[in-house]
Design an enzyme around this catalytic site. Sequence first.
Site, PDB file in Angstrom:
ATOM      1  N   ALA A  42       0.778  -1.240   0.000  1.00 25.04           N
ATOM      2  CA  ALA A  42       0.000   0.000   0.000  1.00 25.04           C
ATOM      3  C   ALA A  42       0.808   1.287   0.000  1.00 25.04           C
ATOM      4  O   ALA A  42       0.372   2.290  -0.557  1.00 25.04           O
ATOM      5  CB  ALA A  42      -0.942   0.000   1.207  1.00 25.04           C
ATOM      6  N   CYS A  66       4.162   0.069 -12.153  1.00 20.03           N
ATOM      7  CA  CYS A  66       4.506   1.342 -12.799  1.00 20.03           C
ATOM      8  C   CYS A  66       5.717   1.131 -13.708  1.00 20.03           C
ATOM      9  O   CYS A  66       6.664   1.911 -13.695  1.00 20.03           O
ATOM     10  CB  CYS A  66       4.767   2.446 -11.773  1.00 20.03           C
ATOM     11  SG  CYS A  66       6.099   2.087 -10.595  1.00 20.03           S
TER      12      CYS A  66
END
Length: 439
Positions: free
Chosen positions: A263, A382
């Site tokens: 997270a 990403c």
Amino acid sequence: MTELHRSPRQVAAVALQKVLDQGAYSNLILDQLCRRAGLQGQDAAFAGALFYGALERVLTLDAILTRFSRQPLEKLSPAVRSILRITLYQLYYMDRVPDHAAVDEGVNLTRTMKVPRAAGFVNGILRNVLRQNKPLPKLPEDPTGRLSLAYSCPQWLIRHWIRSYGEARAEQILQSSLGRPPVYLRANTLRTTAQDLLRRLEEAGIQGRLMEPDGCIQVEKTGSFERLSPFQEGLFHIQDQASQFCVRALEPKPGERLLDVCAAPGGKTLTAAQYMENTGEILACDLHENKLPLITASARRLGIQNISVQGNDGAIFRPEFGLFDRVLCDVPCSGLGIIRRKPEIKYKPQEFLQEFPEIQYKILQTSSNYLKKGGILVYSTCTLNPAENEQVVARLLQEMPELVPCPLPQEMGEGYQRTFFPDVQGSDGFFLARLQKKW
């Protein structure tokens, strides 16, 4: 000269040296050195522009330096290399400072950075560059060499992107890897709307525009937001557009249980809580427990109360966590989609790519065990690397038949997975896939 009196140029040169020669992280070291030097406002912005500009152009700057230096680059001290790189960046890519002033400041840095014997050497190279009207290095004829020198990118990475996406797309990725990325905010829909937040920002002198998904705003601003009233009132948090689409793909609902496996720093967790209208339960986990207070502090500022945090290795199953309606699996990756945020990534050796797919698969496999029947899992990275993206998902679908592709929300296009390219969307380079558990 004490650290508290370092100039913006010295901060940029020291930061560049620490990243390239000592492996420091660009964002962390620059913030640290600016704080120590007491740089704020325009001085801090100038240091950042110098540092990031020189860092993303290192290969091109070194090609220029090689032409004018009688000594091989590896024979120069790290401090001298850094001084020459940031000064050459000013001469070739910045118009803010007159050329001769930039050269004088570069020579002065040899004293403040404790390499005074190099003053004549540095001065000679830089003056020679000016005498020859700042010639650019000749681009090689072969495509990979040309792109490498033009965009300051190692040839192995260019070949990798050409194999993965084709030469035209590879060059577009390279073009978008230079310069500062756009800034996106996520409106805290528990307290405001995107339209009202945009009005508040414009009143504070910040121009912006509404973007997809709902709640996303792109703004024209650099530097910190922390002193802005809308930030202090908890009306938004900073989150890239692709990251916001990731949560949109997850489609959290009020009253559900949601697990965010990796997270920190928490942007997706906060957005998920807003979709859930601050109800249900979100368990936000991360291997690095020291980062969890960032999530807690941001949730407090935004008035979010349905998030709890837990230190945990995502590759290890914890049955005591129970089952969840939604699982977000944003895994560690090579970061090839965020090079314009962290330019040092592209200078890593090719071998570093090999470590990620197995780690990612293990985390994804473990995370799927937390899903209820019919539950939704979103896998994201990403990076722009099929071996970490599509191939990891394909392996999971082959080896875990209880998981099946699940179509993305209609406004995100057809299919169950999507790659975001910076040159197309303007967001970070990003990949996501949406899966569902059949039994």
